[in-house]
Motif scaffolding. Structure first.
Motif, PDB file in Angstrom:
ATOM      1  N   ASP A 109       0.829  -1.205   0.000  1.00  0.00           N
ATOM      2  CA  ASP A 109       0.000   0.000   0.000  1.00  0.00           C
ATOM      3  C   ASP A 109       0.863   1.254   0.000  1.00  0.00           C
ATOM      4  O   ASP A 109       0.595   2.215  -0.723  1.00  0.00           O
ATOM      5  N   LEU A 110       1.903   1.249   0.810  1.00  0.00           N
ATOM      6  CA  LEU A 110       2.829   2.386   0.853  1.00  0.00           C
ATOM      7  C   LEU A 110       3.535   2.565  -0.486  1.00  0.00           C
ATOM      8  O   LEU A 110       3.666   3.681  -0.988  1.00  0.00           O
ATOM      9  N   MET A 111       3.952   1.463  -1.071  1.00  0.00           N
ATOM     10  CA  MET A 111       4.622   1.529  -2.377  1.00  0.00           C
ATOM     11  C   MET A 111       3.676   2.064  -3.451  1.00  0.00           C
ATOM     12  O   MET A 111       4.104   2.771  -4.363  1.00  0.00           O
ATOM     13  N   GLU A 112       2.389   1.744  -3.341  1.00  0.00           N
ATOM     14  CA  GLU A 112       1.409   2.238  -4.309  1.00  0.00           C
ATOM     15  C   GLU A 112       1.308   3.758  -4.240  1.00  0.00           C
ATOM     16  O   GLU A 112       1.274   4.447  -5.259  1.00  0.00           O
ATOM     17  N   VAL A 113       1.316   4.302  -3.033  1.00  0.00           N
ATOM     18  CA  VAL A 113       1.250   5.752  -2.862  1.00  0.00           C
ATOM     19  C   VAL A 113       2.536   6.404  -3.381  1.00  0.00           C
ATOM     20  O   VAL A 113       2.494   7.405  -4.103  1.00  0.00           O
ATOM     21  N   VAL A 114       3.682   5.820  -3.016  1.00  0.00           N
ATOM     22  CA  VAL A 114       4.973   6.402  -3.411  1.00  0.00           C
ATOM     23  C   VAL A 114       5.221   6.227  -4.913  1.00  0.00           C
ATOM     24  O   VAL A 114       5.917   7.036  -5.530  1.00  0.00           O
ATOM     25  N   SER A 115       4.618   5.197  -5.520  1.00  0.00           N
ATOM     26  CA  SER A 115       4.867   4.944  -6.946  1.00  0.00           C
ATOM     27  C   SER A 115       4.297   6.037  -7.836  1.00  0.00           C
ATOM     28  O   SER A 115       4.653   6.132  -9.006  1.00  0.00           O
ATOM     29  N   ARG A 116       3.447   6.882  -7.294  1.00  0.00           N
ATOM     30  CA  ARG A 116       2.953   8.027  -8.071  1.00  0.00           C
ATOM     31  C   ARG A 116       4.089   8.997  -8.366  1.00  0.00           C
ATOM     32  O   ARG A 116       4.132   9.613  -9.417  1.00  0.00           O
ATOM     33  N   GLU A 117       5.005   9.116  -7.388  1.00  0.00           N
ATOM     34  CA  GLU A 117       6.179   9.977  -7.593  1.00  0.00           C
ATOM     35  C   GLU A 117       7.303   9.234  -8.291  1.00  0.00           C
ATOM     36  O   GLU A 117       8.086   9.825  -9.019  1.00  0.00           O
ATOM     37  N   TYR A 118       7.403   7.930  -8.005  1.00  0.00           N
ATOM     38  CA  TYR A 118       8.464   7.098  -8.569  1.00  0.00           C
ATOM     39  C   TYR A 118       7.823   5.927  -9.314  1.00  0.00           C
ATOM     40  O   TYR A 118       7.608   4.859  -8.745  1.00  0.00           O
ATOM     41  N   PRO A 119       7.534   6.114 -10.587  1.00  0.00           N
ATOM     42  CA  PRO A 119       6.817   5.077 -11.344  1.00  0.00           C
ATOM     43  C   PRO A 119       7.559   3.733 -11.434  1.00  0.00           C
ATOM     44  O   PRO A 119       6.928   2.703 -11.639  1.00  0.00           O
ATOM     45  N   ASP A 120       8.869   3.744 -11.241  1.00  0.00           N
ATOM     46  CA  ASP A 120       9.605   2.478 -11.313  1.00  0.00           C
ATOM     47  C   ASP A 120       9.269   1.539 -10.151  1.00  0.00           C
ATOM     48  O   ASP A 120       9.562   0.349 -10.199  1.00  0.00           O
ATOM     49  N   LEU A 121       8.640   2.054  -9.095  1.00  0.00           N
ATOM     50  CA  LEU A 121       8.227   1.211  -7.968  1.00  0.00           C
ATOM     51  C   LEU A 121       6.959   0.417  -8.269  1.00  0.00           C
ATOM     52  O   LEU A 121       6.631  -0.538  -7.542  1.00  0.00           O
ATOM     53  N   ASP A 122       6.254   0.796  -9.329  1.00  0.00           N
ATOM     54  CA  ASP A 122       4.981   0.152  -9.627  1.00  0.00           C
ATOM     55  C   ASP A 122       5.148  -1.352  -9.881  1.00  0.00           C
ATOM     56  O   ASP A 122       4.362  -2.158  -9.378  1.00  0.00           O
ATOM     57  N   ALA A 123       6.164  -1.739 -10.616  1.00  0.00           N
ATOM     58  CA  ALA A 123       6.388  -3.163 -10.904  1.00  0.00           C
ATOM     59  C   ALA A 123       6.724  -3.929  -9.623  1.00  0.00           C
ATOM     60  O   ALA A 123       6.220  -5.045  -9.409  1.00  0.00           O
ATOM     61  N   GLU A 124       7.558  -3.333  -8.762  1.00  0.00           N
ATOM     62  CA  GLU A 124       7.901  -3.994  -7.503  1.00  0.00           C
ATOM     63  C   GLU A 124       6.689  -4.128  -6.590  1.00  0.00           C
ATOM     64  O   GLU A 124       6.523  -5.124  -5.893  1.00  0.00           O
ATOM     65  N   GLN A 125       5.833  -3.101  -6.625  1.00  0.00           N
ATOM     66  CA  GLN A 125       4.621  -3.144  -5.803  1.00  0.00           C
ATOM     67  C   GLN A 125       3.714  -4.276  -6.266  1.00  0.00           C
ATOM     68  O   GLN A 125       3.183  -5.026  -5.442  1.00  0.00           O
ATOM     69  N   HIS A 126       3.558  -4.464  -7.549  1.00  0.00           N
ATOM     70  CA  HIS A 126       2.733  -5.568  -8.067  1.00  0.00           C
ATOM     71  C   HIS A 126       3.371  -6.922  -7.744  1.00  0.00           C
ATOM     72  O   HIS A 126       2.672  -7.883  -7.420  1.00  0.00           O
ATOM     73  N   GLU A 127       4.680  -6.995  -7.819  1.00  0.00           N
ATOM     74  CA  GLU A 127       5.373  -8.234  -7.478  1.00  0.00           C
ATOM     75  C   GLU A 127       5.184  -8.587  -6.001  1.00  0.00           C
ATOM     76  O   GLU A 127       4.952  -9.750  -5.647  1.00  0.00           O
ATOM     77  N   LEU A 128       5.246  -7.571  -5.143  1.00  0.00           N
ATOM     78  CA  LEU A 128       5.030  -7.800  -3.713  1.00  0.00           C
ATOM     79  C   LEU A 128       3.597  -8.256  -3.452  1.00  0.00           C
ATOM     80  O   LEU A 128       3.361  -9.194  -2.691  1.00  0.00           O
ATOM     81  N   ARG A 129       2.633  -7.633  -4.102  1.00  0.00           N
ATOM     82  CA  ARG A 129       1.232  -8.045  -3.929  1.00  0.00           C
ATOM     83  C   ARG A 129       1.024  -9.484  -4.397  1.00  0.00           C
ATOM     84  O   ARG A 129       0.284 -10.245  -3.783  1.00  0.00           O
ATOM     85  N   ASP A 130       1.693  -9.859  -5.486  1.00  0.00           N
ATOM     86  CA  ASP A 130       1.582 -11.238  -5.972  1.00  0.00           C
ATOM     87  C   ASP A 130       2.209 -12.218  -4.988  1.00  0.00           C
ATOM     88  O   ASP A 130       1.763 -13.354  -4.859  1.00  0.00           O
ATOM     89  N   ALA A 131       3.273 -11.785  -4.301  1.00  0.00           N
ATOM     90  CA  ALA A 131       3.968 -12.672  -3.365  1.00  0.00           C
ATOM     91  C   ALA A 131       3.155 -12.913  -2.099  1.00  0.00           C
ATOM     92  O   ALA A 131       3.276 -13.962  -1.472  1.00  0.00           O
TER      93      ALA A 131
END
Length: 141
Positions: A109-131
């Motif tokens: 959830d935190l990565m989702e909020v921060v990924s708005r500023e840093y779009p490269d975190l979006d893939a890691e956030q989805h990977e974490l949710r999948d894990a």
């Protein structure tokens, strides 16, 4: 529907403090047994039984019968304790996994909020949710 199923279907993080449940009679007995046998006093008690048992050979006077009695008693006690302690360990493992999933959900959830500023975190956030919940997918295979 279990707490885990509701958590997965809702898509929101559920913290361990939000989970309420009561233990069955067997679970309470297993917890009590775990507390009892994990104390030094229980070890001393078991050692005392063995020390008291040793001279009983002179009363029984048959080595086979003497060994059969102690082996039967210890086998039964170990079998019952293993069942109780396995129950306790499984509940501890489940609680630990639930806590880890709550941490991972919160981090995602935190990565989702921060990924708005840093779009490269979006893939890691989805990977974490999948894990999160990976242990359920691995155990069903």
């Amino acid at each position: 529907m279990t707490e885990t199923d509701r958590h997965k279907s809702s898509g929101t993080a559920q913290f361990p403090s939000e989970i309420r449940g009561s233990l069955s009679l067997f679970d309470r007995a297993a917890t009590w047994a775990d507390r009892l046998v994990s104390r030094a006093g229980f070890f001393v008690f078991c050692s005392a039984i063995v020390l008291i048992w040793l001279p009983s050979y002179f009363v029984i006077k048959n080595m086979d019968t003497w060994q059969l009695i102690i082996n039967t008693v210890t086998t039964i006690v170990v079998f019952l304790l293993m069942a109780l302690l396995q129950n306790t360990q499984k509940r501890v493992d489940d609680a630990t996994q639930h806590k880890l999933n709550a941490i991972a959900d919160g981090l995602a959830d935190l990565m989702e909020v921060v990924s708005r500023e840093y779009p490269d975190l979006d893939a890691e956030q989805h990977e974490l949710r999948d894990a999160v919940g990976l242990e359920d997918r691995e155990s069903s295979e």
